[in-house]
Write a protein that holds these residues in place. Structure first.
Motif, PDB file in Angstrom:
ATOM      1  N   ARG A  80      26.944 -18.709 -61.365  1.00 53.56           N
ATOM      2  CA  ARG A  80      27.142 -20.225 -61.731  1.00 53.56           C
ATOM      3  C   ARG A  80      26.474 -21.039 -61.146  1.00 53.56           C
ATOM      4  NH1 ARG A  80      26.946 -23.642 -65.335  1.00 53.56           N
ATOM      5  NH2 ARG A  80      28.235 -25.682 -64.886  1.00 53.56           N
ATOM      6  N   ILE A  81      26.473 -20.663 -59.628  1.00 57.64           N
ATOM      7  CA  ILE A  81      25.677 -21.288 -58.654  1.00 57.64           C
ATOM      8  C   ILE A  81      24.004 -21.258 -59.152  1.00 57.64           C
ATOM      9  CG2 ILE A  81      24.731 -21.806 -56.226  1.00 57.64           C
ATOM     10  CD1 ILE A  81      27.356 -20.624 -55.319  1.00 57.64           C
ATOM     11  N   ASP A  82      23.374 -20.284 -59.599  1.00 57.47           N
ATOM     12  CA  ASP A  82      22.337 -20.201 -59.967  1.00 57.47           C
ATOM     13  C   ASP A  82      21.822 -20.895 -61.232  1.00 57.47           C
ATOM     14  OD1 ASP A  82      21.805 -18.572 -57.878  1.00 57.47           O
ATOM     15  OD2 ASP A  82      21.795 -16.677 -58.913  1.00 57.47           O
ATOM     16  N   GLU A  83      22.774 -21.006 -61.954  1.00 56.76           N
ATOM     17  CA  GLU A  83      22.705 -21.740 -63.442  1.00 56.76           C
ATOM     18  C   GLU A  83      22.466 -23.494 -63.101  1.00 56.76           C
ATOM     19  OE1 GLU A  83      26.162 -20.976 -65.968  1.00 56.76           O
ATOM     20  OE2 GLU A  83      25.548 -18.699 -66.099  1.00 56.76           O
ATOM     21  N   ILE A  84      23.406 -23.726 -62.227  1.00 59.63           N
ATOM     22  CA  ILE A  84      23.324 -25.210 -61.913  1.00 59.63           C
ATOM     23  C   ILE A  84      22.112 -25.602 -61.177  1.00 59.63           C
ATOM     24  CG2 ILE A  84      24.409 -26.810 -60.324  1.00 59.63           C
ATOM     25  CD1 ILE A  84      25.876 -26.592 -62.784  1.00 59.63           C
ATOM     26  N   VAL A  85      21.566 -24.652 -60.395  1.00 60.44           N
ATOM     27  CA  VAL A  85      20.324 -25.010 -59.518  1.00 60.44           C
ATOM     28  C   VAL A  85      19.161 -24.912 -60.752  1.00 60.44           C
ATOM     29  CG1 VAL A  85      18.702 -23.754 -57.957  1.00 60.44           C
ATOM     30  CG2 VAL A  85      21.090 -23.833 -57.324  1.00 60.44           C
ATOM     31  N   GLU A  86      19.191 -24.111 -61.696  1.00 59.55           N
ATOM     32  CA  GLU A  86      18.309 -24.034 -62.779  1.00 59.55           C
ATOM     33  C   GLU A  86      18.437 -25.275 -63.608  1.00 59.55           C
ATOM     34  OE1 GLU A  86      14.971 -22.959 -64.763  1.00 59.55           O
ATOM     35  OE2 GLU A  86      15.992 -21.867 -63.230  1.00 59.55           O
ATOM     36  N   GLU A  87      19.387 -25.839 -63.820  1.00 56.79           N
ATOM     37  CA  GLU A  87      19.601 -27.018 -64.679  1.00 56.79           C
ATOM     38  C   GLU A  87      19.463 -28.176 -64.080  1.00 56.79           C
ATOM     39  OE1 GLU A  87      23.239 -29.003 -67.180  1.00 56.79           O
ATOM     40  OE2 GLU A  87      23.844 -26.947 -66.496  1.00 56.79           O
ATOM     41  N   PHE A  88      19.617 -28.308 -62.835  1.00 50.71           N
ATOM     42  CA  PHE A  88      19.277 -29.461 -62.025  1.00 50.71           C
ATOM     43  C   PHE A  88      18.100 -29.566 -61.350  1.00 50.71           C
ATOM     44  CE2 PHE A  88      23.787 -29.945 -63.298  1.00 50.71           C
ATOM     45  CZ  PHE A  88      23.697 -31.227 -63.476  1.00 50.71           C
ATOM     46  N   GLU A  89      17.463 -28.384 -61.073  1.00 52.91           N
ATOM     47  CA  GLU A  89      16.165 -28.404 -60.643  1.00 52.91           C
ATOM     48  C   GLU A  89      16.026 -28.551 -59.320  1.00 52.91           C
ATOM     49  OE1 GLU A  89      13.636 -30.952 -62.805  1.00 52.91           O
ATOM     50  OE2 GLU A  89      14.160 -30.168 -64.896  1.00 52.91           O
ATOM     51  N   LEU A  90      17.089 -27.869 -58.657  1.00 55.30           N
ATOM     52  CA  LEU A  90      17.252 -27.896 -57.161  1.00 55.30           C
ATOM     53  C   LEU A  90      16.577 -26.960 -56.266  1.00 55.30           C
ATOM     54  CD1 LEU A  90      21.157 -28.656 -57.236  1.00 55.30           C
ATOM     55  CD2 LEU A  90      19.281 -30.437 -57.023  1.00 55.30           C
ATOM     56  N   HIS A  91      15.979 -26.178 -56.964  1.00 59.48           N
ATOM     57  CA  HIS A  91      15.271 -24.790 -56.044  1.00 59.48           C
ATOM     58  C   HIS A  91      14.404 -25.571 -54.791  1.00 59.48           C
ATOM     59  CE1 HIS A  91      15.153 -23.971 -60.408  1.00 59.48           C
ATOM     60  NE2 HIS A  91      15.530 -22.534 -60.178  1.00 59.48           N
ATOM     61  N   GLN A  92      13.685 -26.369 -54.792  1.00 57.65           N
ATOM     62  CA  GLN A  92      13.158 -26.697 -53.588  1.00 57.65           C
ATOM     63  C   GLN A  92      13.692 -27.541 -52.496  1.00 57.65           C
ATOM     64  OE1 GLN A  92       9.839 -29.685 -54.377  1.00 57.65           O
ATOM     65  NE2 GLN A  92      10.784 -30.177 -56.479  1.00 57.65           N
ATOM     66  N   TYR A  93      14.900 -27.784 -53.094  1.00 58.62           N
ATOM     67  CA  TYR A  93      15.641 -28.821 -52.058  1.00 58.62           C
ATOM     68  C   TYR A  93      16.858 -27.807 -51.409  1.00 58.62           C
ATOM     69  CZ  TYR A  93      13.156 -32.676 -53.917  1.00 58.62           C
ATOM     70  OH  TYR A  93      12.030 -33.484 -54.281  1.00 58.62           O
ATOM     71  N   LEU A  94      17.212 -26.566 -51.783  1.00 61.34           N
ATOM     72  CA  LEU A  94      18.191 -25.707 -51.194  1.00 61.34           C
ATOM     73  C   LEU A  94      18.429 -25.740 -49.864  1.00 61.34           C
ATOM     74  CD1 LEU A  94      18.154 -22.768 -53.892  1.00 61.34           C
ATOM     75  CD2 LEU A  94      19.624 -24.746 -54.029  1.00 61.34           C
ATOM     76  N   ASN A  95      17.359 -25.782 -49.229  1.00 67.57           N
ATOM     77  CA  ASN A  95      17.614 -25.598 -47.489  1.00 67.57           C
ATOM     78  C   ASN A  95      17.404 -27.052 -46.852  1.00 67.57           C
ATOM     79  OD1 ASN A  95      18.056 -22.745 -47.325  1.00 67.57           O
ATOM     80  ND2 ASN A  95      15.913 -22.564 -48.085  1.00 67.57           N
ATOM     81  N   VAL A  96      17.298 -28.016 -47.789  1.00 68.54           N
ATOM     82  CA  VAL A  96      17.240 -29.405 -47.120  1.00 68.54           C
ATOM     83  C   VAL A  96      18.479 -30.037 -46.672  1.00 68.54           C
ATOM     84  CG1 VAL A  96      16.299 -31.748 -47.614  1.00 68.54           C
ATOM     85  CG2 VAL A  96      15.134 -29.699 -48.622  1.00 68.54           C
TER      86      VAL A  96
END
Length: 237
Positions: free
Chosen positions: A110-126
């Motif tokens: 579910r977390i992966d789905e949300i990351v994909e939907e909201f395009e958060l990949h490049q900010y995960l470690n920010v």
């Protein structure tokens, strides 16, 4: 389906009557804006619907559940974004997602789905405080949507955002609405009400003075812009 039902609602703080005989209903899939001058009861009304505050008289039903008796159920079904969200400043985006997912026993999928939907990949470690205003709001929206809430509350979601970030955020909000989610929001932007809301509820002195589609209200008062409608109702101009 009626997502929210409010009937003859009253709320006072001592001798100060904040809400007076407020009644309205919200349909599934609507974006509804609540506007009015400061101190007119907007925040109190939202807090009641979000199960954060009890009322004095009336009837309140959210997602088919009566408040305050079934507050725990309602809390599990709604998503909430406050201004700045109260998020820990130094938590990383990924850590925040993991934390809030744990509250609902949600897994990595579910977390992966949300990351994909909201395009958060490049900010995960920010860290949250390092994000721009627009990305903070997008992150908060993603967190609020983690558990697939049927009803989402947004408190001034675009305050402090530049026009581009505002547009991006509204595109996300509209995408959620298109998935038949219901959104209830407060904003000081009459332009956003006019452009994005299916309905607007205008409060004045704790009472509803208008409840309709923004376009209908403009036609009714023969106004070109919604801010003119707003001032007609709250200031009589």
């Amino acid at each position: 389906m009626k997502i929210v039902k409010v009937k003859n609602l009253y709320k006072s703080y001592g001798s100060n009557k904040v809400l007076k005989d407020v009644s309205f209903e919200i349909e599934e899939g609507e974006i509804v804006g609540i506007v009015g001058p400061n101190g007119t009861g907007k925040t109190t009304l939202l807090e009641i619907l979000m199960t954060l505050r009890k009322y004095d008289e009336g009837e309140v039903e959210v997602l088919g559940a009566t408040l305050p008796e079934k507050a725990d159920f309602v809390r599990s079904q709604i998503g909430v974004i406050f201004q700045e969200g109260g998020m820990y400043a130094y938590i990383k985006v990924k850590e925040a997602l993991d934390l809030f997912a744990s509250f609902y026993s949600l897994g990595k999928d579910r977390i992966d789905e949300i990351v994909e939907e909201f395009e958060l990949h490049q900010y995960l470690n920010v860290k949250f405080h390092k994000l721009s205003g627009g990305w903070k709001q997008r992150c908060l929206l993603a967190i609020a949507f983690l558990h697939n809430p049927k009803l989402i509350f947004l408190d001034e979601p675009t305050t402090g955002l530049d026009p581009k970030a505002t547009q991006i955020l509204w595109n996300k909000i509209k995408g959620i609405k298109d998935d038949n989610r219901t959104i209830l929001l407060t904003t000081h932007s009459m332009e956003e009400i006019d452009q994005y809301c299916d309905r607007v509820i205008i409060l004045k002195d704790g009472m509803i003075v208008a409840d309709d589609n923004p376009e209908n209200l403009k036609m009714k008062l023969d106004k070109r812009y919604f801010n003119e409608v707003y001032f007609s109702y709250v200031e009589g101009v």
